[in-house]
Design a protein around this motif. Structure first.
Motif, PDB file in Angstrom:
ATOM      1  N   ALA A  28      34.379  49.996  48.134  1.00  0.00           N
ATOM      2  CA  ALA A  28      34.606  51.106  47.004  1.00  0.00           C
ATOM      3  C   ALA A  28      34.831  50.298  46.446  1.00  0.00           C
ATOM      4  O   ALA A  28      35.002  50.252  44.988  1.00  0.00           O
ATOM      5  N   ALA A  29      36.006  49.262  46.758  1.00  0.00           N
ATOM      6  CA  ALA A  29      37.459  48.777  45.492  1.00  0.00           C
ATOM      7  C   ALA A  29      36.732  47.089  45.309  1.00  0.00           C
ATOM      8  O   ALA A  29      37.813  46.222  45.158  1.00  0.00           O
ATOM      9  N   ALA A  30      35.715  46.781  46.186  1.00  0.00           N
ATOM     10  CA  ALA A  30      35.366  45.370  46.646  1.00  0.00           C
ATOM     11  C   ALA A  30      35.757  44.368  45.295  1.00  0.00           C
ATOM     12  O   ALA A  30      35.649  42.963  44.859  1.00  0.00           O
ATOM     13  N   THR A  31      35.176  45.188  44.029  1.00  0.00           N
ATOM     14  CA  THR A  31      34.726  44.639  42.440  1.00  0.00           C
ATOM     15  C   THR A  31      35.430  45.175  41.162  1.00  0.00           C
ATOM     16  O   THR A  31      35.536  46.060  41.618  1.00  0.00           O
ATOM     17  N   THR A  32      36.312  44.451  40.296  1.00  0.00           N
ATOM     18  CA  THR A  32      36.394  45.203  39.629  1.00  0.00           C
ATOM     19  C   THR A  32      35.817  45.664  38.268  1.00  0.00           C
ATOM     20  O   THR A  32      34.881  46.051  38.369  1.00  0.00           O
ATOM     21  N   ALA A  33      36.895  47.351  38.028  1.00  0.00           N
ATOM     22  CA  ALA A  33      35.488  47.893  36.966  1.00  0.00           C
ATOM     23  C   ALA A  33      36.337  47.825  35.846  1.00  0.00           C
ATOM     24  O   ALA A  33      35.423  47.954  34.408  1.00  0.00           O
ATOM     25  N   ARG A  34      37.013  46.551  35.194  1.00  0.00           N
ATOM     26  CA  ARG A  34      37.174  46.093  34.099  1.00  0.00           C
ATOM     27  C   ARG A  34      35.609  45.149  33.345  1.00  0.00           C
ATOM     28  O   ARG A  34      35.064  44.257  34.242  1.00  0.00           O
ATOM     29  N   PRO A  35      35.463  45.678  32.565  1.00  0.00           N
ATOM     30  CA  PRO A  35      34.485  45.329  31.415  1.00  0.00           C
ATOM     31  C   PRO A  35      33.865  43.678  30.914  1.00  0.00           C
ATOM     32  O   PRO A  35      35.295  42.884  30.836  1.00  0.00           O
ATOM     33  N   PRO A  36      33.098  43.293  31.314  1.00  0.00           N
ATOM     34  CA  PRO A  36      32.862  41.819  30.968  1.00  0.00           C
ATOM     35  C   PRO A  36      33.219  41.142  29.115  1.00  0.00           C
ATOM     36  O   PRO A  36      33.031  42.353  28.280  1.00  0.00           O
ATOM     37  N   SER A  37      33.645  40.814  28.998  1.00  0.00           N
ATOM     38  CA  SER A  37      34.197  39.946  27.601  1.00  0.00           C
ATOM     39  C   SER A  37      33.386  38.764  27.308  1.00  0.00           C
ATOM     40  O   SER A  37      33.440  37.823  27.760  1.00  0.00           O
ATOM     41  N   GLY A  38      32.095  38.979  26.372  1.00  0.00           N
ATOM     42  CA  GLY A  38      31.153  38.561  26.133  1.00  0.00           C
ATOM     43  C   GLY A  38      30.756  37.779  27.673  1.00  0.00           C
ATOM     44  O   GLY A  38      29.847  37.860  28.219  1.00  0.00           O
ATOM     45  N   GLY A  39      30.445  35.936  27.219  1.00  0.00           N
ATOM     46  CA  GLY A  39      29.543  34.954  28.314  1.00  0.00           C
ATOM     47  C   GLY A  39      30.803  34.697  29.175  1.00  0.00           C
ATOM     48  O   GLY A  39      30.035  34.268  30.333  1.00  0.00           O
ATOM     49  N   ASP A  40      31.801  34.675  29.138  1.00  0.00           N
ATOM     50  CA  ASP A  40      33.064  34.962  30.018  1.00  0.00           C
ATOM     51  C   ASP A  40      33.392  35.639  30.668  1.00  0.00           C
ATOM     52  O   ASP A  40      33.474  37.503  30.787  1.00  0.00           O
ATOM     53  N   LEU A  41      34.009  35.736  32.143  1.00  0.00           N
ATOM     54  CA  LEU A  41      33.987  36.616  32.776  1.00  0.00           C
ATOM     55  C   LEU A  41      35.959  37.179  33.276  1.00  0.00           C
ATOM     56  O   LEU A  41      36.631  36.111  33.567  1.00  0.00           O
ATOM     57  N   PRO A  42      36.017  38.327  32.988  1.00  0.00           N
ATOM     58  CA  PRO A  42      37.389  38.516  32.896  1.00  0.00           C
ATOM     59  C   PRO A  42      38.322  39.138  34.198  1.00  0.00           C
ATOM     60  O   PRO A  42      37.841  39.626  35.049  1.00  0.00           O
ATOM     61  N   LEU A  43      39.272  38.578  34.143  1.00  0.00           N
ATOM     62  CA  LEU A  43      40.192  38.391  35.545  1.00  0.00           C
ATOM     63  C   LEU A  43      41.876  38.801  35.602  1.00  0.00           C
ATOM     64  O   LEU A  43      41.870  37.570  35.401  1.00  0.00           O
ATOM     65  N   ARG A  44      42.108  39.631  35.986  1.00  0.00           N
ATOM     66  CA  ARG A  44      43.666  39.943  36.006  1.00  0.00           C
ATOM     67  C   ARG A  44      44.242  38.862  37.780  1.00  0.00           C
ATOM     68  O   ARG A  44      43.717  39.438  38.151  1.00  0.00           O
ATOM     69  N   VAL A  45      44.892  37.965  37.292  1.00  0.00           N
ATOM     70  CA  VAL A  45      45.217  37.803  38.409  1.00  0.00           C
ATOM     71  C   VAL A  45      46.737  38.029  37.962  1.00  0.00           C
ATOM     72  O   VAL A  45      47.886  38.020  37.262  1.00  0.00           O
ATOM     73  N   ALA A  46      48.004  37.778  39.369  1.00  0.00           N
ATOM     74  CA  ALA A  46      49.443  37.907  39.935  1.00  0.00           C
ATOM     75  C   ALA A  46      49.624  36.820  40.993  1.00  0.00           C
ATOM     76  O   ALA A  46      48.571  36.590  42.030  1.00  0.00           O
ATOM     77  N   THR A  47      50.885  37.037  41.061  1.00  0.00           N
ATOM     78  CA  THR A  47      51.356  36.020  42.283  1.00  0.00           C
ATOM     79  C   THR A  47      52.991  36.944  41.974  1.00  0.00           C
ATOM     80  O   THR A  47      53.651  37.189  41.631  1.00  0.00           O
ATOM     81  N   TYR A  48      53.585  37.515  43.942  1.00  0.00           N
ATOM     82  CA  TYR A  48      54.533  37.740  43.856  1.00  0.00           C
ATOM     83  C   TYR A  48      55.169  37.603  45.247  1.00  0.00           C
ATOM     84  O   TYR A  48      54.303  37.770  46.427  1.00  0.00           O
ATOM     85  N   ASN A  49      55.805  36.552  44.900  1.00  0.00           N
ATOM     86  CA  ASN A  49      56.491  36.574  46.244  1.00  0.00           C
ATOM     87  C   ASN A  49      57.606  37.866  46.798  1.00  0.00           C
ATOM     88  O   ASN A  49      58.697  38.366  45.648  1.00  0.00           O
ATOM     89  N   ILE A  50      56.861  38.541  48.360  1.00  0.00           N
ATOM     90  CA  ILE A  50      57.130  39.657  48.674  1.00  0.00           C
ATOM     91  C   ILE A  50      58.848  39.851  49.395  1.00  0.00           C
ATOM     92  O   ILE A  50      59.090  40.823  49.877  1.00  0.00           O
ATOM     93  N   HIS A  51      59.255  38.969  49.802  1.00  0.00           N
ATOM     94  CA  HIS A  51      60.743  38.724  50.404  1.00  0.00           C
ATOM     95  C   HIS A  51      60.192  39.240  52.028  1.00  0.00           C
ATOM     96  O   HIS A  51      61.027  40.012  52.246  1.00  0.00           O
ATOM     97  N   ALA A  52      59.389  39.174  52.184  1.00  0.00           N
ATOM     98  CA  ALA A  52      58.608  40.025  53.637  1.00  0.00           C
ATOM     99  C   ALA A  52      59.099  41.494  53.392  1.00  0.00           C
ATOM    100  O   ALA A  52      58.781  42.751  54.259  1.00  0.00           O
ATOM    101  N   GLY A  53      58.982  42.095  52.261  1.00  0.00           N
ATOM    102  CA  GLY A  53      58.731  43.238  52.487  1.00  0.00           C
ATOM    103  C   GLY A  53      59.898  44.644  51.999  1.00  0.00           C
ATOM    104  O   GLY A  53      60.389  45.105  51.973  1.00  0.00           O
ATOM    105  N   ALA A  54      61.046  43.573  51.302  1.00  0.00           N
ATOM    106  CA  ALA A  54      62.692  43.752  51.028  1.00  0.00           C
ATOM    107  C   ALA A  54      62.623  43.295  49.428  1.00  0.00           C
ATOM    108  O   ALA A  54      62.258  42.834  49.205  1.00  0.00           O
ATOM    109  N   GLY A  55      63.347  44.904  49.150  1.00  0.00           N
ATOM    110  CA  GLY A  55      63.633  44.958  47.584  1.00  0.00           C
ATOM    111  C   GLY A  55      64.905  43.556  47.336  1.00  0.00           C
ATOM    112  O   GLY A  55      65.435  43.464  48.469  1.00  0.00           O
TER     113      GLY A  55
END
Length: 294
Positions: A28-55
């Motif tokens: 159900a969540a396998a594709t983004t709901a963000r609409p396309p823009s022109g001929g290019d594909l929008p994609l939001r990406v992130a990087t996160y060092n999660i410190h083994a789950g600790a804050g």
């Protein structure tokens, strides 16, 4: 920083489906709901060092990290310092699989270390990097790069796994995403070798390419300079470490500059404020140009 355990309020779920080391979340969540823009594909990406789950408080709290990751609303997330049945510090959980389940995303985990279980029949104790994706993962590989082991009392630089690569199908376009965690030591020698390995591996692929990771070096570090020949730094204009009072930017989103069907435009990038890890995440809104990749 010590890691103190806080019991999660959401029970762990075992995953049965797998392909090339990829665990698949509900479609159900396998594709983004963000609409396309022109001929290019929008994609939001992130990087996160999660410190083994600790804050920043040293407390393991996967509910807190789940909420933070959900708030990023990213289509693709590269994670570093990911435990999988590693030990008490992360409640013996499969962090990559559990986060994917909670966020309803696909996941690929690439262990740096995979140790024998502490009890017969138990799961292997693993630690590494991971990719979470709303888009379908059609291929995955755990590449070796030069490392100086933290598990060997007398280590020497040698090839070791933990440079993760996935191929995503983004509205029919193959996109290569890589996630990495470079050496943390002040001497840059191992990072120099790791950058060379990274460029060699990425050069084998064509089409749009995205590198996510904790580089343990700042953008102008000499050892990172070769990366910027082929890649563009999605500069968020803010430091990422340490999270409480950040003074340096060592976490990166980097994208392929050009070539036939390979270019990616960075629309904007930013660093959200959070205490869910000892690092801050980097988020970038991208436009991926259509073209043929492999």
């Amino acid at each position: 920083m010590s890691l103190r355990r806080r019991t999660s309020r959401i029970p762990q779920l075992l995953f049965a489906a797998s392909l090339l080391g990829v665990l698949v979340a509900p479609p159900a969540a396998a594709t983004t709901a963000r609409p396309p823009s022109g001929g290019d594909l929008p994609l939001r990406v992130a990087t996160y060092n999660i410190h083994a789950g600790a804050g920043v408080d040293g407390v393991f709290d996967l509910d807190r990290q789940t909420a933070e990751l959900r708030s990023l609303d990213a289509d693709v997330i590269g994670l570093q310092e990911v435990d999988r049945h590693w030990g008490d510090r992360s409640d013996w959980q499969d962090l990559a699989g559990e986060l994917a389940r909670r966020l309803r995303m696909h996941v690929s985990f690439a262990p740096i270390y995979s140790l024998d279980p502490d009890r017969p029949g138990g799961p292997r104790a693993e630690y590494g990097v991971a990719v979470l994706s709303r888009h379908r993962i059609v291929g995955a590989e755990n590449h070796e790069i030069t490392r100086l082991s933290t598990q060997d009392p007398d280590p020497v630089p040698a090839p070791a796994p933990g440079f993760g690569e996935v191929v995503l199908r983004v509205r029919g376009l193959p996109v290569h995403v890589y996630v990495t965690h470079l050496d943390y030591r002040p001497d840059p020698a191992v990072r120099v070798a790791q950058v060379a390995d990274t460029r060699r591996i990425m050069a084998e692929d064509r089409g749009p390419r995205i590198l996510l990771g904790d580089f343990n070096a700042e953008p102008d570090a000499p050892e990172l300079a070769p990366l910027w020949r082929e890649l563009a730094d999605a500069d968020p204009g803010a430091p990422t470490f340490p999270a409480q009072a950040p003074v340096k930017r060592i976490d990166f989103v980097a994208v392929s500059k050009g070539g036939p069907g390979a270019g990616i435009t960075v629309r904007k990038a930013w660093v959200p404020k959070t205490d869910a890890s000892d690092h801050l995440p980097v988020v970038a809104d991208l436009l991926v140009r259509r073209g043929k990749g492999r």
